[in-house]
Write a protein that holds these residues in place. Structure first.
Motif, PDB file in Angstrom:
ATOM      1  N   LYS A  49       0.843  -1.208   0.000  1.00 53.19           N
ATOM      2  CA  LYS A  49       0.000   0.000   0.000  1.00 53.19           C
ATOM      3  C   LYS A  49       0.872   1.250   0.000  1.00 53.19           C
ATOM      4  O   LYS A  49       0.642   2.191  -0.766  1.00 53.19           O
ATOM      5  CB  LYS A  49      -0.920   0.000   1.220  1.00 53.19           C
ATOM      6  CG  LYS A  49      -1.858   1.196   1.244  1.00 53.19           C
ATOM      7  CD  LYS A  49      -2.630   1.283   2.510  1.00 53.19           C
ATOM      8  CE  LYS A  49      -1.816   1.955   3.583  1.00 53.19           C
ATOM      9  NZ  LYS A  49      -2.588   2.357   4.752  1.00 53.19           N
ATOM     10  N   ARG A  64      -7.682   5.949   0.309  1.00 53.49           N
ATOM     11  CA  ARG A  64      -8.811   5.177   0.840  1.00 53.49           C
ATOM     12  C   ARG A  64     -10.075   5.442   0.025  1.00 53.49           C
ATOM     13  O   ARG A  64     -10.866   4.532  -0.227  1.00 53.49           O
ATOM     14  CB  ARG A  64      -9.031   5.569   2.294  1.00 53.49           C
ATOM     15  CG  ARG A  64      -9.945   4.628   3.044  1.00 53.49           C
ATOM     16  CD  ARG A  64      -9.925   4.956   4.500  1.00 53.49           C
ATOM     17  NE  ARG A  64      -8.600   4.727   5.045  1.00 53.49           N
ATOM     18  CZ  ARG A  64      -8.383   4.351   6.287  1.00 53.49           C
ATOM     19  NH1 ARG A  64      -9.393   4.150   7.097  1.00 53.49           N
ATOM     20  NH2 ARG A  64      -7.162   4.175   6.728  1.00 53.49           N
ATOM     21  N   TYR A  67      -9.910   3.479  -3.080  1.00 57.13           N
ATOM     22  CA  TYR A  67     -10.216   2.069  -2.805  1.00 57.13           C
ATOM     23  C   TYR A  67     -11.728   1.868  -2.702  1.00 57.13           C
ATOM     24  O   TYR A  67     -12.275   0.919  -3.268  1.00 57.13           O
ATOM     25  CB  TYR A  67      -9.528   1.587  -1.518  1.00 57.13           C
ATOM     26  CG  TYR A  67      -9.829   0.145  -1.230  1.00 57.13           C
ATOM     27  CD1 TYR A  67      -9.140  -0.865  -1.892  1.00 57.13           C
ATOM     28  CD2 TYR A  67     -10.833  -0.216  -0.343  1.00 57.13           C
ATOM     29  CE1 TYR A  67      -9.437  -2.194  -1.674  1.00 57.13           C
ATOM     30  CE2 TYR A  67     -11.137  -1.535  -0.113  1.00 57.13           C
ATOM     31  CZ  TYR A  67     -10.433  -2.526  -0.774  1.00 57.13           C
ATOM     32  OH  TYR A  67     -10.748  -3.837  -0.572  1.00 57.13           O
ATOM     33  N   THR A  77     -11.518  -5.514  -7.639  1.00 61.44           N
ATOM     34  CA  THR A  77     -11.235  -4.284  -6.886  1.00 61.44           C
ATOM     35  C   THR A  77      -9.793  -3.821  -7.069  1.00 61.44           C
ATOM     36  O   THR A  77      -9.539  -2.639  -7.292  1.00 61.44           O
ATOM     37  CB  THR A  77     -11.522  -4.509  -5.382  1.00 61.44           C
ATOM     38  OG1 THR A  77     -12.857  -5.002  -5.240  1.00 61.44           O
ATOM     39  CG2 THR A  77     -11.384  -3.229  -4.594  1.00 61.44           C
ATOM     40  N   LEU A  81      -8.609  -0.306  -8.756  1.00 62.09           N
ATOM     41  CA  LEU A  81      -7.828   0.664  -7.995  1.00 62.09           C
ATOM     42  C   LEU A  81      -6.632   1.151  -8.815  1.00 62.09           C
ATOM     43  O   LEU A  81      -6.370   2.352  -8.907  1.00 62.09           O
ATOM     44  CB  LEU A  81      -7.342   0.030  -6.683  1.00 62.09           C
ATOM     45  CG  LEU A  81      -6.410   0.870  -5.817  1.00 62.09           C
ATOM     46  CD1 LEU A  81      -7.136   2.101  -5.273  1.00 62.09           C
ATOM     47  CD2 LEU A  81      -5.859   0.045  -4.665  1.00 62.09           C
ATOM     48  N   GLU A 188      -1.475  -5.535  -6.111  1.00 66.09           N
ATOM     49  CA  GLU A 188      -2.701  -4.890  -5.625  1.00 66.09           C
ATOM     50  C   GLU A 188      -3.575  -5.814  -4.783  1.00 66.09           C
ATOM     51  O   GLU A 188      -4.381  -5.359  -3.987  1.00 66.09           O
ATOM     52  CB  GLU A 188      -3.507  -4.291  -6.783  1.00 66.09           C
ATOM     53  CG  GLU A 188      -4.086  -5.269  -7.762  1.00 66.09           C
ATOM     54  CD  GLU A 188      -3.120  -5.696  -8.853  1.00 66.09           C
ATOM     55  OE1 GLU A 188      -3.546  -6.444  -9.729  1.00 66.09           O
ATOM     56  OE2 GLU A 188      -1.946  -5.300  -8.810  1.00 66.09           O
ATOM     57  N   VAL A 192      -5.834  -5.050  -1.315  1.00 66.34           N
ATOM     58  CA  VAL A 192      -7.241  -5.440  -1.117  1.00 66.34           C
ATOM     59  C   VAL A 192      -7.370  -6.227   0.179  1.00 66.34           C
ATOM     60  O   VAL A 192      -8.293  -6.012   0.970  1.00 66.34           O
ATOM     61  CB  VAL A 192      -7.744  -6.267  -2.328  1.00 66.34           C
ATOM     62  CG1 VAL A 192      -9.139  -6.810  -2.060  1.00 66.34           C
ATOM     63  CG2 VAL A 192      -7.745  -5.410  -3.585  1.00 66.34           C
ATOM     64  N   TYR A 195      -7.183  -3.841   3.234  1.00 61.82           N
ATOM     65  CA  TYR A 195      -8.384  -3.036   3.465  1.00 61.82           C
ATOM     66  C   TYR A 195      -9.605  -3.879   3.798  1.00 61.82           C
ATOM     67  O   TYR A 195     -10.561  -3.383   4.359  1.00 61.82           O
ATOM     68  CB  TYR A 195      -8.685  -2.153   2.251  1.00 61.82           C
ATOM     69  CG  TYR A 195      -7.895  -0.868   2.237  1.00 61.82           C
ATOM     70  CD1 TYR A 195      -8.003   0.050   3.272  1.00 61.82           C
ATOM     71  CD2 TYR A 195      -7.045  -0.554   1.178  1.00 61.82           C
ATOM     72  CE1 TYR A 195      -7.283   1.239   3.271  1.00 61.82           C
ATOM     73  CE2 TYR A 195      -6.332   0.627   1.165  1.00 61.82           C
ATOM     74  CZ  TYR A 195      -6.452   1.524   2.204  1.00 61.82           C
ATOM     75  OH  TYR A 195      -5.756   2.700   2.214  1.00 61.82           O
TER      76      TYR A 195
END
Length: 197
Positions: A49, A64, A67, A77, A81, A188, A192, A195
């Motif tokens: 991240k 954020r 996201y 997702t 992003l 990525e 995911v 988060y």
């Protein structure tokens, strides 16, 4: 406005990142000190991240928000992003060769040198759409700065989803980039996972 003032090469070293992804040709000769320390699963996710945030120059709250927007979109997702980050105006200018680094393209946009479809835009995070034509203002084109930028970035490869006309300082967005076209060394899926906890 919040600004990240961490020395670039120091940050690249800590994230195990090659400065070339930021458009910087320098190399750090120092070696990271903690080479044998084991990194936890959370540590790996956090590093990915931080890497994405650092490469694109995005702070925590906007990241954020990206996201959350990527989650609401159709498809994966993580890929959504990366596409959202890639379609930022400052990044498109960098990809098209109208800036040596993303920081420089942010400054060019802040100084109101950029037109998107003929209208002046001074927001680096502006989301560019397919078919948008981005160019430097007519009165700024003769500036010595842009001649130096074009000389430096002329040898750089532009991705297939961007059509770059460096003579006229104009970029056209042909299509939405796929994950394969984005050459950023970020996993990525770890973002995911981070988060979704």
């Amino acid at each position: 406005m919040a600004v990240d003032r961490v020395p670039v090469l120091k940050r690249c070293r800590s994230l195990d990142l090659d400065p070339i992804y930021l458009g910087i040709d320098k190399k750090s000769r120092r070696q990271p000190k903690r080479t044998n320390r084991k990194v936890s699963e959370y540590g790996l996710q956090l590093r990915e991240k931080q890497k994405a945030k650092f490469i694109y120059g995005v702070l925590e709250k906007p990241f954020r928000n990206y996201y959350a927007k990527a989650e609401r979109m159709k498809g994966t997702t993580g890929e959504n992003l990366m596409v959202l980050l890639e379609m930022r105006l400052d990044n498109v200018l960098f990809r098209g060769g109208l800036g040596r680094t993303r920081m420089e393209t942010r400054q060019i946009i802040d100084h109101k040198h950029v037109l998107v479809n003929g209208k002046c835009v001074n927001i680096p995070s502006y989301q560019v759409k397919v078919g948008d034509v981005i160019e430097i203002k007519e009165k700024c084109k003769s500036s010595e700065r842009y001649k130096q930028i074009v000389e430096t970035t002329a040898g750089r490869l532009t991705p297939g989803w961007v059509e770059s006309d460096l003579e006229n300082l104009r970029i056209t967005v042909k299509e939405t980039p796929t994950r394969e076209a984005i050459d950023v060394p970020v996993n990525e899926m770890l973002i995911v996972e981070l988060y979704s906890k």
